[in-house]
Design a protein around this motif. Structure first.
Motif, short mmCIF file in Angstrom:
data_model
loop_
_atom_site.label_atom_id
_atom_site.label_comp_id
_atom_site.label_asym_id
_atom_site.label_seq_id
_atom_site.Cartn_x
_atom_site.Cartn_y
_atom_site.Cartn_z
N ARG A 122 45.08 29.21 32.76
CA ARG A 122 44.15 29.06 33.88
C ARG A 122 44.83 29.63 35.11
O ARG A 122 46.03 29.92 35.07
N ALA A 123 44.08 29.78 36.20
CA ALA A 123 44.66 30.27 37.45
C ALA A 123 44.67 29.14 38.47
O ALA A 123 43.79 28.27 38.46
N ARG A 124 45.66 29.12 39.34
CA ARG A 124 45.71 28.15 40.42
C ARG A 124 44.44 28.27 41.27
O ARG A 124 43.95 29.37 41.54
N GLY A 125 43.95 27.12 41.72
CA GLY A 125 42.74 27.10 42.54
C GLY A 125 42.89 27.85 43.85
O GLY A 125 41.91 28.36 44.39
N ARG A 126 44.12 27.97 44.32
CA ARG A 126 44.32 28.62 45.62
C ARG A 126 43.97 30.10 45.59
O ARG A 126 43.65 30.69 46.63
N PHE A 127 44.02 30.72 44.41
CA PHE A 127 43.63 32.13 44.33
C PHE A 127 42.17 32.31 44.71
O PHE A 127 41.80 33.21 45.45
N LYS A 128 41.32 31.41 44.18
CA LYS A 128 39.90 31.48 44.49
C LYS A 128 39.65 31.14 45.96
O LYS A 128 38.81 31.75 46.62
N GLU A 129 40.41 30.15 46.47
CA GLU A 129 40.27 29.75 47.87
C GLU A 129 40.59 30.92 48.81
O GLU A 129 39.98 31.08 49.87
N LYS A 130 41.56 31.74 48.42
CA LYS A 130 41.95 32.89 49.24
C LYS A 130 41.10 34.13 48.96
O LYS A 130 41.29 35.19 49.58
N GLY A 131 40.17 33.99 48.02
CA GLY A 131 39.30 35.11 47.69
C GLY A 131 39.99 36.20 46.90
O GLY A 131 39.55 37.35 46.90
N LEU A 132 41.07 35.84 46.19
CA LEU A 132 41.81 36.82 45.39
C LEU A 132 41.31 36.81 43.95
O LEU A 132 41.45 35.80 43.25
N ASP A 133 40.71 37.91 43.53
CA ASP A 133 40.27 38.04 42.14
C ASP A 133 41.40 38.63 41.32
O ASP A 133 41.94 39.69 41.65
N LEU A 134 41.76 37.95 40.25
CA LEU A 134 42.77 38.48 39.34
C LEU A 134 42.15 39.62 38.53
O LEU A 134 40.99 39.56 38.14
N LEU A 135 42.94 40.66 38.29
CA LEU A 135 42.47 41.82 37.55
C LEU A 135 43.36 42.08 36.34
O LEU A 135 44.57 41.81 36.38
N VAL A 136 42.77 42.60 35.27
CA VAL A 136 43.56 43.04 34.14
C VAL A 136 44.55 44.09 34.62
O VAL A 136 44.19 45.01 35.36
N GLY A 137 45.81 43.91 34.22
CA GLY A 137 46.87 44.79 34.68
C GLY A 137 47.76 44.15 35.73
O GLY A 137 48.85 44.65 36.02
N ASP A 138 47.31 43.03 36.32
CA ASP A 138 48.12 42.33 37.31
C ASP A 138 49.43 41.84 36.71
O ASP A 138 49.46 41.37 35.55
N LEU A 139 50.50 41.94 37.48
CA LEU A 139 51.79 41.35 37.11
C LEU A 139 51.84 39.95 37.71
O LEU A 139 51.62 39.78 38.91
N VAL A 140 52.12 38.96 36.87
CA VAL A 140 52.01 37.56 37.29
C VAL A 140 53.20 36.73 36.83
O VAL A 140 53.95 37.14 35.94
N GLU A 141 53.34 35.58 37.46
CA GLU A 141 54.27 34.54 36.99
C GLU A 141 53.44 33.37 36.49
O GLU A 141 52.44 32.99 37.11
N ILE A 142 53.85 32.80 35.36
CA ILE A 142 53.14 31.64 34.83
C ILE A 142 54.09 30.45 34.70
O ILE A 142 55.30 30.61 34.55
N VAL A 143 53.51 29.25 34.77
CA VAL A 143 54.24 28.01 34.50
C VAL A 143 53.90 27.62 33.07
O VAL A 143 52.75 27.27 32.77
N TYR A 144 54.87 27.74 32.18
CA TYR A 144 54.60 27.54 30.75
C TYR A 144 54.08 26.14 30.45
O TYR A 144 53.18 25.96 29.63
#
Length: 220
Positions: A24-46
């Motif tokens: 899932r994605a952190r809620g703050r991404f949606k709050e900031k209006g940031l849409d995640l895209l395929v190809g994004d480099l990310v960090e995850i909490v396992y």
């Protein structure tokens, strides 16, 4: 890791160990209006299976949606359906706006007959005269597949084009065993059917990645 697919509200991340983690994605991404895209480099909490951070993008496309790519492969059928050169122009404008290299791939050459051959030859002449690389391909006969593979080598490429252009069929040809769903063009409307439902990053080799995308008929 790298975001390779978004489906059903989940984000699928390929981590450095080669494992695909459904997140899932952190809620703050949606709050900031940031849409995640395929190809994004990310960090995850396992432990939580959640995307915690998105790294700055070197580029992104909004149609089709993808990030951190090297080039756009614009796939246009030469027949069935009839090539839409206005759509081709619009895709080129989008690629140029994103400062991305564009390669034009005229597909389904096995269907060419009569005057169509001369028409395609003229199209090739015009776009090559503008400085674009133009490839002629056929997944059925294998024409141009090796040349396309060489153009993809060592890059992350997004495939874009109308429904029925043969994007998934050609990618299956590039790497047998992927078994991406495909469908023939509707005999009634002479338009392609939507078989690819989501954007997905696929690995052809360790250094070569391609993004398969849903087709479309119109582009603003």
């Amino acid at each position: 890791g790298r975001l390779i697919k978004i489906k059903g509200g989940f984000y699928f991340v390929l981590d450095l160990a080669g494992e695909v983690i459904r997140c899932r994605a952190r809620g703050r991404f949606k709050e900031k209006g940031l849409d995640l895209l395929v190809g994004d480099l990310v960090e995850i909490v396992y432990e939580e299976k959640v995307i915690d951070k998105v790294y700055p993008r070197k580029n992104n496309l909004l149609r089709p949606q993808a990030a951190n790519i090297d080039q756009v492969i614009i796939l246009m059928p030469v027949s069935k359906p009839v090539p839409d050169l206005v759509l081709l122009d619009r895709l080129l404008v989008i690629a140029e706006k994103a400062l991305l290299e564009a390669v034009i791939c005229l597909n389904k050459t096995d269907l060419l007959a009569g005057r169509e051959i001369d028409t395609v030859g003229e199209v090739c002449k015009v776009f090559r005269g503008c400085g674009y690389r133009v490839l002629l391909t056929s997944a059925l006969t294998g024409q141009g597949v090796e040349k396309l593979k060489n153009n993809l080598q060592g890059k992350t490429s997004v495939f874009a084009g109308p429904s029925g252009a043969g994007k998934s069929t050609l990618i299956n040809k590039l790497k047998p065993g992927l078994d991406l769903p495909t469908a023939s063009v509707s005999s009634k409307s002479q338009r392609g059917r939507h078989t690819t439902r989501h954007v997905e990053l696929l690995k052809l080799t360790e250094e070569t990645l391609v993004v398969d995308t849903p087709g479309f008929q119109r582009l603003s």
